[in-house]
Design a protein around this motif. Structure first.
Motif, PDB file in Angstrom:
ATOM      1  N   ARG A 104       0.831  -1.208   0.000  1.00 55.22           N
ATOM      2  CA  ARG A 104       0.000   0.000   0.000  1.00 55.22           C
ATOM      3  C   ARG A 104       0.865   1.256   0.000  1.00 55.22           C
ATOM      4  N   LYS A 105       1.909   1.259   0.823  1.00 61.19           N
ATOM      5  CA  LYS A 105       2.800   2.417   0.874  1.00 61.19           C
ATOM      6  C   LYS A 105       3.630   2.532  -0.413  1.00 61.19           C
TER       7      LYS A 105
ATOM      8  N   LEU B 126       2.653   1.569  -3.384  1.00 65.93           N
ATOM      9  CA  LEU B 126       1.760   2.090  -4.420  1.00 65.93           C
ATOM     10  C   LEU B 126       1.537   3.593  -4.257  1.00 65.93           C
ATOM     11  N   GLN B 127       1.542   4.077  -3.007  1.00 70.70           N
ATOM     12  CA  GLN B 127       1.413   5.516  -2.778  1.00 70.70           C
ATOM     13  C   GLN B 127       2.627   6.270  -3.312  1.00 70.70           C
ATOM     14  N   ALA B 128       3.787   5.626  -3.307  1.00 73.42           N
ATOM     15  CA  ALA B 128       5.010   6.292  -3.763  1.00 73.42           C
ATOM     16  C   ALA B 128       5.174   6.236  -5.280  1.00 73.42           C
TER      17      ALA B 128
ATOM     18  N   ALA C 154       0.986  15.882   0.200  1.00 75.29           N
ATOM     19  CA  ALA C 154       1.300  14.675   0.975  1.00 75.29           C
ATOM     20  C   ALA C 154       1.824  15.025   2.360  1.00 75.29           C
TER      21      ALA C 154
ATOM     22  N   GLN D 150       1.151  11.845   4.589  1.00 74.47           N
ATOM     23  CA  GLN D 150       1.532  10.697   3.772  1.00 74.47           C
ATOM     24  C   GLN D 150       3.048  10.758   3.557  1.00 74.47           C
TER      25      GLN D 150
ATOM     26  N   THR E 237       4.981   9.081   0.436  1.00 75.14           N
ATOM     27  CA  THR E 237       4.760   9.845  -0.795  1.00 75.14           C
ATOM     28  C   THR E 237       5.503  11.171  -0.754  1.00 75.14           C
TER      29      THR E 237
END
Length: 243
Positions: free
Chosen positions: A49-50, A52-54, A112, A117, A120
């Motif tokens: 998940r992290k 994919l955020q990056a 972000a 976040q 990101t």
């Protein structure tokens, strides 16, 4: 990609085939790593998940590197060259879309940070640092190589300009003929080269009369882009008519 000769044979180097020879070994190594090692379990426990955020700032940052070069060429042409309506529109489009694209990265990074976040935000900050460094390295590399053939932004935005530049550049590689004695002997300080949009031409343009006569039509088309060259071309024609 290698060209095919008239007899149907491929001309060297056949780089793609050389690379593909490693494909069976690579597939075998991947199969072993997947079946005989804890690689699948390790992949399953990654923080996807992290990660994919990056990905968006990474992709955006990678896109910004060629975009910056395209923008540089577009703005240089808009500021210094005489352009057709089509060329002006393409340069405007490249500049406008480039500004939007390059502006999304710092805005996204700021957003972000505001929303906590951190993966990101840190990725965005790293990309903001790396983009100018990578763009500078690419520029230094292209300047050290044959920029006439590697300058894809000019080919994309100002194709006719680039084709004329390449044709005139090739015309200088051979014997340009005898020097005009009036210019070369009695006024040697005129015997120099001037840069017009990446193409160095003799000054005055008719310093080599034979070369000037053979390439006059290309010079006229190229001078349509460059105001100073257009003035010098008219002066050269006037001198030839008065001679």
């Amino acid at each position: 990609m290698s060209k095919t000769g008239t007899d149907g044979r491929r001309e060297p180097p056949q780089t793609a085939v050389v690379i593909l020879t490693a494909l069976p070994l690579a597939c075998a190594a991947l199969a072993y790593a997947w079946l005989g090692t804890p690689l699948p379990r390790w992949l399953a426990h990654l923080p996807w998940r992290k990660i994919l955020q990056a990905l968006p700032p990474l992709a955006l940052g990678a896109t910004c590197i060629p975009t910056l070069r395209l923008m540089r060429v577009a703005y240089h042409g808009l500021i210094h060259w005489r352009l057709t309506i089509g060329e002006t529109f393409r340069a405007w489009l490249a500049g406008a879309l480039g500004l939007i694209l390059c502006g999304l990265l710092p805005l996204g990074t700021l957003d972000a940070f505001i929303h906590g976040q951190w993966i990101t935000a840190i990725t965005g900050m790293l990309m903001l640092v790396m983009i100018p460094i990578c763009a500078r390295i690419i520029r230094l590399y292209t300047e050290a190589t044959d920029t006439v053939k590697s300058d894809w932004p000019r080919r994309l935005l100002f194709r006719r300009h680039q084709l004329l530049l390449e044709r005139l550049e090739r015309s200088k590689r051979g014997d340009m003929g005898p020097i005009n004695e009036d210019e070369g002997t009695y006024q040697p300080h005129w015997s120099r080269w001037v840069d017009y949009g990446g193409l160095e031409l003799p000054c005055p343009l008719d310093l080599y009369p034979e070369w000037f006569k053979e390439n006059e039509s290309d010079l006229e088309a190229y001078a349509a882009y460059h105001p100073v060259l257009l003035v010098n071309l008219k002066a050269a024609r006037k001198r030839r008519s008065e001679a």
